[in-house]
Write a protein that holds these residues in place. Structure first.
Motif, PDB file in Angstrom:
ATOM      1  N   TRP A  80     -11.050  24.395  28.129  1.00 33.46           N
ATOM      2  CA  TRP A  80     -10.821  25.823  28.353  1.00 33.46           C
ATOM      3  C   TRP A  80     -10.279  26.063  29.751  1.00 33.46           C
ATOM      4  O   TRP A  80      -9.364  26.873  29.953  1.00 33.46           O
ATOM      5  CB  TRP A  80     -12.133  26.587  28.158  1.00 33.46           C
ATOM      6  CG  TRP A  80     -12.080  28.009  28.628  1.00 33.46           C
ATOM      7  CD1 TRP A  80     -11.678  29.109  27.933  1.00 33.46           C
ATOM      8  CD2 TRP A  80     -12.428  28.488  29.945  1.00 33.46           C
ATOM      9  NE1 TRP A  80     -11.755  30.241  28.712  1.00 33.46           N
ATOM     10  CE2 TRP A  80     -12.210  29.888  29.960  1.00 33.46           C
ATOM     11  CE3 TRP A  80     -12.904  27.875  31.105  1.00 33.46           C
ATOM     12  CZ2 TRP A  80     -12.451  30.684  31.085  1.00 33.46           C
ATOM     13  CZ3 TRP A  80     -13.140  28.661  32.229  1.00 33.46           C
ATOM     14  CH2 TRP A  80     -12.913  30.049  32.213  1.00 33.46           C
ATOM     15  N   LEU A  81     -10.833  25.365  30.742  1.00 35.88           N
ATOM     16  CA  LEU A  81     -10.403  25.535  32.131  1.00 35.88           C
ATOM     17  C   LEU A  81      -8.928  25.189  32.292  1.00 35.88           C
ATOM     18  O   LEU A  81      -8.186  25.898  32.988  1.00 35.88           O
ATOM     19  CB  LEU A  81     -11.255  24.663  33.051  1.00 35.88           C
ATOM     20  CG  LEU A  81     -10.885  24.685  34.538  1.00 35.88           C
ATOM     21  CD1 LEU A  81     -10.998  26.097  35.102  1.00 35.88           C
ATOM     22  CD2 LEU A  81     -11.770  23.711  35.316  1.00 35.88           C
ATOM     23  N   ALA A  82      -8.486  24.117  31.653  1.00 34.80           N
ATOM     24  CA  ALA A  82      -7.069  23.734  31.742  1.00 34.80           C
ATOM     25  C   ALA A  82      -6.178  24.841  31.180  1.00 34.80           C
ATOM     26  O   ALA A  82      -5.129  25.166  31.750  1.00 34.80           O
ATOM     27  CB  ALA A  82      -6.834  22.424  30.993  1.00 34.80           C
ATOM     28  N   LEU A  83      -6.602  25.444  30.073  1.00 34.83           N
ATOM     29  CA  LEU A  83      -5.849  26.554  29.487  1.00 34.83           C
ATOM     30  C   LEU A  83      -5.827  27.757  30.427  1.00 34.83           C
ATOM     31  O   LEU A  83      -4.777  28.381  30.640  1.00 34.83           O
ATOM     32  CB  LEU A  83      -6.473  26.978  28.155  1.00 34.83           C
ATOM     33  CG  LEU A  83      -6.160  26.167  26.903  1.00 34.83           C
ATOM     34  CD1 LEU A  83      -6.985  26.694  25.735  1.00 34.83           C
ATOM     35  CD2 LEU A  83      -4.680  26.226  26.580  1.00 34.83           C
ATOM     36  N   TYR A  84      -6.993  28.073  30.981  1.00 33.22           N
ATOM     37  CA  TYR A  84      -7.094  29.263  31.830  1.00 33.22           C
ATOM     38  C   TYR A  84      -6.304  29.085  33.125  1.00 33.22           C
ATOM     39  O   TYR A  84      -5.734  30.045  33.652  1.00 33.22           O
ATOM     40  CB  TYR A  84      -8.560  29.565  32.116  1.00 33.22           C
ATOM     41  CG  TYR A  84      -8.826  31.026  32.405  1.00 33.22           C
ATOM     42  CD1 TYR A  84      -8.227  32.029  31.649  1.00 33.22           C
ATOM     43  CD2 TYR A  84      -9.684  31.416  33.427  1.00 33.22           C
ATOM     44  CE1 TYR A  84      -8.469  33.367  31.899  1.00 33.22           C
ATOM     45  CE2 TYR A  84      -9.932  32.757  33.685  1.00 33.22           C
ATOM     46  CZ  TYR A  84      -9.323  33.732  32.917  1.00 33.22           C
ATOM     47  OH  TYR A  84      -9.560  35.062  33.176  1.00 33.22           O
ATOM     48  N   GLU A  85      -6.259  27.870  33.633  1.00 37.08           N
ATOM     49  CA  GLU A  85      -5.449  27.595  34.820  1.00 37.08           C
ATOM     50  C   GLU A  85      -3.962  27.778  34.507  1.00 37.08           C
ATOM     51  O   GLU A  85      -3.207  28.327  35.319  1.00 37.08           O
ATOM     52  CB  GLU A  85      -5.725  26.180  35.328  1.00 37.08           C
ATOM     53  CG  GLU A  85      -7.089  26.029  35.993  1.00 37.08           C
ATOM     54  CD  GLU A  85      -7.387  24.602  36.412  1.00 37.08           C
ATOM     55  OE1 GLU A  85      -8.177  24.401  37.351  1.00 37.08           O
ATOM     56  OE2 GLU A  85      -6.828  23.671  35.774  1.00 37.08           O
ATOM     57  N   ASP A  86      -3.529  27.315  33.334  1.00 35.20           N
ATOM     58  CA  ASP A  86      -2.132  27.524  32.933  1.00 35.20           C
ATOM     59  C   ASP A  86      -1.837  29.014  32.785  1.00 35.20           C
ATOM     60  O   ASP A  86      -0.742  29.483  33.144  1.00 35.20           O
ATOM     61  CB  ASP A  86      -1.849  26.802  31.609  1.00 35.20           C
ATOM     62  CG  ASP A  86      -1.738  25.296  31.777  1.00 35.20           C
ATOM     63  OD1 ASP A  86      -1.673  24.826  32.930  1.00 35.20           O
ATOM     64  OD2 ASP A  86      -1.724  24.580  30.754  1.00 35.20           O
ATOM     65  N   TYR A  87      -2.789  29.730  32.258  1.00 39.10           N
ATOM     66  CA  TYR A  87      -2.639  31.175  32.094  1.00 39.10           C
ATOM     67  C   TYR A  87      -2.474  31.861  33.451  1.00 39.10           C
ATOM     68  O   TYR A  87      -1.586  32.712  33.645  1.00 39.10           O
ATOM     69  CB  TYR A  87      -3.872  31.705  31.367  1.00 39.10           C
ATOM     70  CG  TYR A  87      -3.977  33.199  31.262  1.00 39.10           C
ATOM     71  CD1 TYR A  87      -3.117  33.930  30.449  1.00 39.10           C
ATOM     72  CD2 TYR A  87      -4.971  33.887  31.954  1.00 39.10           C
ATOM     73  CE1 TYR A  87      -3.233  35.307  30.340  1.00 39.10           C
ATOM     74  CE2 TYR A  87      -5.091  35.262  31.846  1.00 39.10           C
ATOM     75  CZ  TYR A  87      -4.228  35.962  31.035  1.00 39.10           C
ATOM     76  OH  TYR A  87      -4.348  37.322  30.942  1.00 39.10           O
ATOM     77  N   ALA A  88      -3.309  31.486  34.423  1.00 43.98           N
ATOM     78  CA  ALA A  88      -3.234  32.057  35.757  1.00 43.98           C
ATOM     79  C   ALA A  88      -1.903  31.700  36.416  1.00 43.98           C
ATOM     80  O   ALA A  88      -1.282  32.541  37.079  1.00 43.98           O
ATOM     81  CB  ALA A  88      -4.398  31.558  36.611  1.00 43.98           C
ATOM     82  N   THR A  89      -1.456  30.480  36.221  1.00 40.29           N
ATOM     83  CA  THR A  89      -0.180  30.048  36.792  1.00 40.29           C
ATOM     84  C   THR A  89       0.970  30.853  36.207  1.00 40.29           C
ATOM     85  O   THR A  89       1.904  31.239  36.921  1.00 40.29           O
ATOM     86  CB  THR A  89       0.050  28.555  36.533  1.00 40.29           C
ATOM     87  OG1 THR A  89      -1.001  27.799  37.157  1.00 40.29           O
ATOM     88  CG2 THR A  89       1.391  28.094  37.086  1.00 40.29           C
ATOM     89  N   TYR A  90       0.906  31.133  34.918  1.00 42.18           N
ATOM     90  CA  TYR A  90       1.957  31.908  34.248  1.00 42.18           C
ATOM     91  C   TYR A  90       2.128  33.262  34.915  1.00 42.18           C
ATOM     92  O   TYR A  90       3.243  33.760  35.069  1.00 42.18           O
ATOM     93  CB  TYR A  90       1.596  32.084  32.778  1.00 42.18           C
ATOM     94  CG  TYR A  90       2.619  32.853  31.968  1.00 42.18           C
ATOM     95  CD1 TYR A  90       3.651  32.194  31.305  1.00 42.18           C
ATOM     96  CD2 TYR A  90       2.550  34.242  31.865  1.00 42.18           C
ATOM     97  CE1 TYR A  90       4.590  32.895  30.563  1.00 42.18           C
ATOM     98  CE2 TYR A  90       3.485  34.946  31.126  1.00 42.18           C
ATOM     99  CZ  TYR A  90       4.496  34.274  30.477  1.00 42.18           C
ATOM    100  OH  TYR A  90       5.426  34.985  29.758  1.00 42.18           O
TER     101      TYR A  90
END
Length: 236
Positions: free
Chosen positions: A16-26
């Motif tokens: 989940w953290l990897a997804l959320y980090e990608d989301y924040a980067t977006y």
């Protein structure tokens, strides 16, 4: 490829953290370890309002997420579910995962008597908005955020007030207004002393996106929804 939507489990944290980090980067947002742990604690605590779902591929890998919470609608006498964050990995977009995540939120709402689902979208995200237009109707409501005290413009009263500078007369200092008159010469001086002070409004301009929002911003799948909002959402 099948689509599986479920609640996040304790063992999902790092995925989940990897997804959320990608989301924040977006959305060009900084995500700290403390912030991520806080959000995760919300999602895994049944006493918290923030809820979450994840999309899983055939291999069991997490490829998308949605975070949402219930909001009251006083004039309508009911509640709605507000999507704060919606994100699908880019390589899995336009495959129905974003749509499935939004529909799963709607299913949860229907089970608890809150069938209305809403979210924020960035105006300059045409791919996400094109997808949203396929499954939802855009609102005419405009979101406002109160400026902080540092950003607030000066009040008219303070902008028009004459400046006051100290003037030394022998050993005694007196104050003179811009036109050179001393307080004793100005009939308005006594009135101004009794006038209430005017302070600029103080407000926290920070949320979701969502979403959100983040209030402020979210990435989307062309087949799914977009932070939290005032995050926006991003589907994939």
């Amino acid at each position: 490829m099948g689509i599986t939507i479920r609640e996040p489990a304790e063992g999902d944290f790092f995925s989940w953290l990897a997804l959320y980090e990608d989301y924040a980067t977006y959305y060009e947002r900084a995500l700290t370890d403390q912030g991520a742990l806080l959000v995760w604690s919300w999602l895994t605590d049944a006493a918290r309002a923030e809820r979450g779902l994840v999309a899983v591929d055939d291999d069991g890998a997490l490829i998308g997420l949605v975070h949402y919470h219930e909001v009251p609608r006083p004039l309508d006498g009911d509640h709605a579910l507000h999507i704060d964050d919606l994100f699908v990995l880019e390589e899995h977009r336009e495959q129905g995962f974003g749509r499935a995540l939004i529909e799963a939120v709607a299913t949860v709402g229907a089970e608890f008597g809150t069938p209305l689902v809403q979210w924020l979208a960035k105006q300059d995200d045409p791919d996400a908005r094109s997808f949203y237009d396929e499954i939802a109707d855009a609102s005419t409501v405009v979101v406002y955020r109160l400026r902080s005290a540092q950003q607030a413009p000066a009040s008219p009263a303070s902008a028009d007030a004459p400046s006051v500078e100290p003037v030394q007369t022998g050993d005694e200092a007196v104050e003179a207004t811009d036109d050179g008159a001393t307080p004793d010469d100005s009939p308005a001086d006594d009135a101004s002393a009794d006038a209430p002070a005017t302070d600029a409004p103080d407000a926290d301009a920070s949320a979701s996106d969502a979403s959100g929002d983040n209030p402020e911003d979210n990435p989307v799948d062309s087949s799914a929804g977009s932070p939290a909002a005032e995050s926006s959402t991003t589907e994939a």
